[in-house]
Design a protein around this motif. Structure first.
Motif, mmCIF file in Angstrom:
data_model
loop_
_atom_site.group_PDB
_atom_site.id
_atom_site.type_symbol
_atom_site.label_atom_id
_atom_site.label_comp_id
_atom_site.label_asym_id
_atom_site.label_seq_id
_atom_site.Cartn_x
_atom_site.Cartn_y
_atom_site.Cartn_z
ATOM 1 N N VAL A 1 0.801 -1.225 -0.096
ATOM 2 C CA VAL A 1 0.141 -0.076 0.016
ATOM 3 C C VAL A 1 0.743 1.205 0.046
ATOM 4 O O VAL A 1 0.698 2.491 -0.663
ATOM 5 C CB VAL A 1 -0.911 -0.100 1.260
ATOM 6 C CG1 VAL A 1 -1.555 1.396 1.218
ATOM 7 C CG2 VAL A 1 -1.976 -1.138 1.045
ATOM 8 N N TYR B 1 -0.690 -5.040 1.846
ATOM 9 C CA TYR B 1 -0.345 -5.491 0.418
ATOM 10 C C TYR B 1 -1.712 -5.929 -0.109
ATOM 11 O O TYR B 1 -2.681 -6.558 0.123
ATOM 12 C CB TYR B 1 0.296 -6.994 0.570
ATOM 13 C CG TYR B 1 1.745 -6.795 1.163
ATOM 14 C CD1 TYR B 1 2.688 -6.328 0.465
ATOM 15 C CD2 TYR B 1 1.908 -6.940 2.722
ATOM 16 C CE1 TYR B 1 4.056 -5.978 1.118
ATOM 17 C CE2 TYR B 1 3.082 -6.827 3.000
ATOM 18 C CZ TYR B 1 4.047 -6.348 2.487
ATOM 19 O OH TYR B 1 5.169 -6.238 3.017
ATOM 20 N N ASP B 2 -1.615 -5.414 -1.651
ATOM 21 C CA ASP B 2 -2.588 -5.548 -2.519
ATOM 22 C C ASP B 2 -2.030 -6.566 -3.663
ATOM 23 O O ASP B 2 -0.988 -6.304 -4.169
ATOM 24 C CB ASP B 2 -3.010 -4.407 -3.337
ATOM 25 C CG ASP B 2 -3.852 -3.398 -2.613
ATOM 26 O OD1 ASP B 2 -4.519 -3.701 -1.773
ATOM 27 O OD2 ASP B 2 -3.674 -2.072 -2.428
ATOM 28 N N THR C 1 -6.442 -8.078 -0.553
ATOM 29 C CA THR C 1 -5.721 -6.950 0.182
ATOM 30 C C THR C 1 -5.568 -7.671 1.666
ATOM 31 O O THR C 1 -6.593 -8.358 2.268
ATOM 32 C CB THR C 1 -6.636 -5.746 0.615
ATOM 33 O OG1 THR C 1 -6.953 -5.127 -0.683
ATOM 34 C CG2 THR C 1 -5.924 -4.667 1.554
ATOM 35 N N LEU D 1 -8.327 -1.890 8.057
ATOM 36 C CA LEU D 1 -7.213 -1.145 7.197
ATOM 37 C C LEU D 1 -6.955 0.119 7.593
ATOM 38 O O LEU D 1 -5.888 0.479 7.423
ATOM 39 C CB LEU D 1 -8.112 -1.488 5.508
ATOM 40 C CG LEU D 1 -7.153 -0.891 4.639
ATOM 41 C CD1 LEU D 1 -5.703 -1.607 4.644
ATOM 42 C CD2 LEU D 1 -7.846 -1.077 3.294
ATOM 43 N N VAL E 1 -3.003 1.358 8.600
ATOM 44 C CA VAL E 1 -2.243 2.206 7.867
ATOM 45 C C VAL E 1 -2.069 3.415 8.611
ATOM 46 O O VAL E 1 -1.000 4.047 8.550
ATOM 47 C CB VAL E 1 -2.974 2.251 6.327
ATOM 48 C CG1 VAL E 1 -2.456 3.522 5.449
ATOM 49 C CG2 VAL E 1 -3.162 1.343 5.503
#
Length: 794
Positions: A83, A90-91, A106, A257, A261
């Protein structure tokens, strides 16, 4: 509760772990979530709980059935993106076929709970099959154990779940969409995935399997959104793990999420970047990723403890006999990481690491070769650089005024005492193989003793400080005798006077002074076990440590000649830049065909050695070269900014996934490599080597102090004393040294001095003796039956 029908399989596969080269590594910043995860090939591999040294899964992935065809996302080429370089979320985009079937994921951990979360969305074209079936496949390896897991299909509070346990750890896999069927099988020729491949559906009727290497498959009931969230909870019991997973699903993926982040963004603001605006973006990316990797590899309970890597090198070829992989603490790697934290302004974090080292120091002053997080040793070797480096860490923290109220002197005193009792000859070099006189290890010992002497003076132990400096000076004055060769065929071949070798074996010292350069050195990781070569033919970039630790100048002709030989022997060029091998004929790597390393192979280039070479160029005032090497090292990272242990520096082998300039199957990420990169960026910013030991550089950087000593010890006997030198006799016990000159009636005795470090010493008056004189001495007092020793003045 689903019925517990046992799995019938008898054709069981041996335990194997997951590939060592990871696409990503992640965990939450805070300590409430005690879960870490790794990705390889775009799928979740090891998931760690409750500590960063304990893996609980081999893999968690999807199998998708379309029109009777089975697609497995771990077998497709995935595009993995972080990201942000500073946020290990992680994508993953994985195309499963050419018809538009794509899996989007994701992946994070819940910042508030011990849960791994994956949001998954499937995409396919409207004209595809009328029915698509999705199966989640879990391969549990609970508690660093793949051999004896229990697994079953059950429920938590009425919600169907995949459950597994071993010992006092358990996991529970829940889904936002219902599981509508499944099977628990033993991994092997007729496991759940094999059943899917054969029948395009699960036909095995087994909902439980016990005490084995297991594979569990559960079918998911999709809805029109084609989206689901998987929650893998971990806990001390299946119910505990289930409650954690259920709470995460109820809380909502988006909320988790955002918080995940946000917390990593806050951490990003807590440290400084030494990357200039005009430097390539790849350097900034790897710098941010490197700080993140150091934090991600730190344990949540044992503050300051970092494992070497969340990877098992070539794990796909190794079973439980190697389940530890790099999930251990190496004191050397840990000190390197702490120095990097200090380099980015995280002095408090570096101090936590020093405190952890203080708490795990053995009673004799040393540290284990490597250890579990609780300090229990794993390998049983001894590497003296790992005793020296914690002293240098304490010194560096003091130099930057970051010790606060922490008092490292008891640790330093004990470690310095251990070095004086057992050094300079190390049982193993820093590559954990052979023992002898290693330039890297001896240089680190010298720097550590000089640093320890400063602490001793500050504590009023001036006699001990003098002894430590005298020992360091003697070792420093002996470096060339121990590790430098000249007039060899290799020196002639490259047009140099001589060079520092990788390692001088103890047997090369014929009388404790003269050196036999043809003495053999065993080279490990060779197909022919016990292969030997004269040690004079084996070089290593380890010699650069003489400059890095401040005991030799960068412009020393011997150093420059050594670099000529190292480059000719060990440097290789890749499409991403130069790399260096560890030493001549290194076998720690894949064989020529690219198959996994199983005890023998060909060593490849190490990015961290590129960083060490760049540091030498900084010391040698060649900043442009250092910047170029820094950029090359950054380009050797993978797309998510992870630095590998080794780079493939041979022609491509696509079927093995090996491409020139890209990671091998060893280990990625390697904390040591990320630490070296961070320190390199700081060094370039300051245009000087950031972690250069100040005390050693001041003592040996200009006028080299001479040593008037020759040291005798029972495990390092000398039988000659150059004229003008004083013989220092060291022993673990004894009251005095009684000496005599057989050619005359002269005799005497010198009382041994005890500084409280487990080593006594006495200086015997040999400085005034003429060449050819012979002196006999015995440790002890009158009536002591110890053998008399002889030395000759030359």
């Amino acid at each position: 509760m689903w019925p517990a029908t046992p799995s019938p399989s008898d054709r069981r596969a041996p335990v194997r772990w997951s590939p060592g080269a990871k696409d990503g590594v992640g965990t939450a910043v805070g300590t409430r979530s005690r879960v870490w995860f790794t990705l390889a090939g775009g799928v979740v591999t090891e998931v760690f709980y409750p500590s960063v040294d304990c893996a609980n899964t081999r893999a968690l992935y999807l199998a998708v059935v379309v029109d009777g065809r089975v697609f497995v996302d771990r077998e497709a080429r995935a595009d993995v993106r972080a990201v942000a370089p500073w946020a290990p979320a992680y994508d993953v985009r994985t195309p499963l076929d050419e018809g538009g079937l794509v899996v989007h994921k994701t992946i994070i951990t819940d910042p508030e709970r011990s849960v791994l979360l994956q949001r998954i969305r499937l995409e396919w074209s409207a004209d595809r099959a009328s029915e698509v079936r999705v199966y989640v496949i879990l391969e549990p390896h609970v508690g660093n154990n793949g051999e004896s897991n229990d697994a079953w299909l059950g429920d938590y509070k009425g919600q169907r779940a995949v459950l597994a346990r071993h010992g006092d750890a358990a996991l529970a896999l829940l889904c936002s969409r219902p599981f509508i069927g499944g099977a628990c099988t033993y991994a092997g020729d007729d496991d759940a995935l094999a059943d899917l491949r054969a029948n395009a559906m699960l036909t095995i009727d087994s909902t439980a399997a016990r005490s084995g290497n297991l594979q569990v498959a559960a079918e998911v009931q999709l809805n029109d959104s084609r989206e689901l969230v998987l929650a893998l909870g971990l806990g001390q019991s299946p119910d505990n793990a289930g409650q954690q997973a259920h709470a995460s699903l109820l809380s909502g993926f988006d909320r988790s999420l955002r918080r995940y982040v946000r917390e990593w963004r806050r951490y990003r603001r807590s440290y400084q970047s030494d990357v200039a605006d005009d430097q390539p973006s790849v350097i900034a990316t790897v710098h941010a990723s490197s700080v993140t990797m150091l934090r991600a590899h730190e344990d949540k309970e044992r503050a300051g403890a970092m494992i070497a890597s969340m990877a098992i090198p070539w794990g796909e070829a190794h079973g439980d006999h190697n389940s530890h992989g790099y999930h251990l603490v190496w004191p050397r790697d840990l000190v390197e990481a702490a120095g990097a934290l200090l380099a980015v302004g995280l002095g408090q974090s570096a101090r936590r690491t020093l405190l952890y080292l203080m708490s795990t120091q053995e009673h004799d002053g040393a540290w284990p070769q490597n250890m579990w997080l609780d300090g229990t040793s794993y390998y049983q070797g001894m590497q003296l650089d790992e005793v020296a480096l914690p002293i240098l860490l304490a010194s560096m923290l003091a130099q930057h005024d970051e010790l606060d109220v922490l008092d490292p002197w008891p640790m330093i005193r004990a470690a310095a005492a251990y070095l004086t009792r057992t050094g300079p000859l190390t049982p193993q070099d820093r590559w954990e193989e052979e023992g002898g006189y290693s330039p890297y290890t001896v240089a680190s010992e010298i720097a550590a003793l000089v640093a320890a002497a400063r602490f001793a003076d500050a504590r009023g132990e001036h006699e001990l400080a003098c002894f430590l400096r005298e020992t360091a000076d003697y070792w420093n004055a002996s470096l060339e005798r121990w590790t430098y060769v000249s007039g060899t065929p290799m020196a002639e071949r490259y047009g140099v006077d001589g060079y520092y070798v990788r390692l001088t074996p103890p047997g090369a010292m014929s009388d404790g002074w003269a050196v036999d350069t043809s003495a053999p050195l065993t080279i490990k990781n060779q197909r022919c076990k016990g292969r030997e070569r004269p040690y004079r033919e084996i070089v290593s970039p380890d010699a650069l440590a003489l400059v890095r630790f401040g005991v030799r100048r960068a412009d020393d002709p011997r150093i420059r000649d050594t670099i000529t030989v190292i480059d000719a022997e060990l440097k290789t060029s890749t499409v991403r830049g130069p790399v260096w091998h560890r030493y001549t004929d290194d076998g720690y790597g894949e064989p020529a065909d690219g198959s996994p390393h199983l005890g023998w192979g060909i060593g490849r280039g190490w990015p961290l050695l590129t960083g060490e070479r760049a540091h030498y160029e900084i010391a040698n005032c060649q900043l442009d070269r250092a910047r170029a090497l820094c950029e090359a090292m950054a380009r050797e990272a993978n797309p998510t900014g992870l630095l590998p242990e080794q780079i493939w520096d041979a022609p491509d082998i696509p079927e093995r996934g090996l491409f020139n300039g890209q990671p091998t199957g060893s280990a990625m990420p390697l904390v040591w490599a990320h630490a070296e990169f961070l320190k390199l960026c700081r060094s370039l910013s300051e245009q000087k080597v950031f972690d250069l030991p100040a005390d050693a550089a001041a003592r040996y950087g200009s006028a080299m102090p001479a040593s008037s000593l020759v040291v005798w010890r029972a495990d390092a006997e000398v039988r000659v004393v150059p004229r003008g030198r004083t013989l220092r006799v060291e022993s673990a016990d004894g009251r005095e040294v009684r000496w005599r000159l057989p050619a005359s009636e002269r005799h005497g005795c010198v009382e041994m001095r005890d500084l409280g470090i487990g080593l006594l010493f006495a200086d015997v008056p040999t400085a005034e003796l003429p060449p050819g004189a012979e002196l006999c001495f015995r440790i002890g007092s009158v009536g002591d039956a110890r053998e008399e020793r002889r030395v000759r003045v030359t």
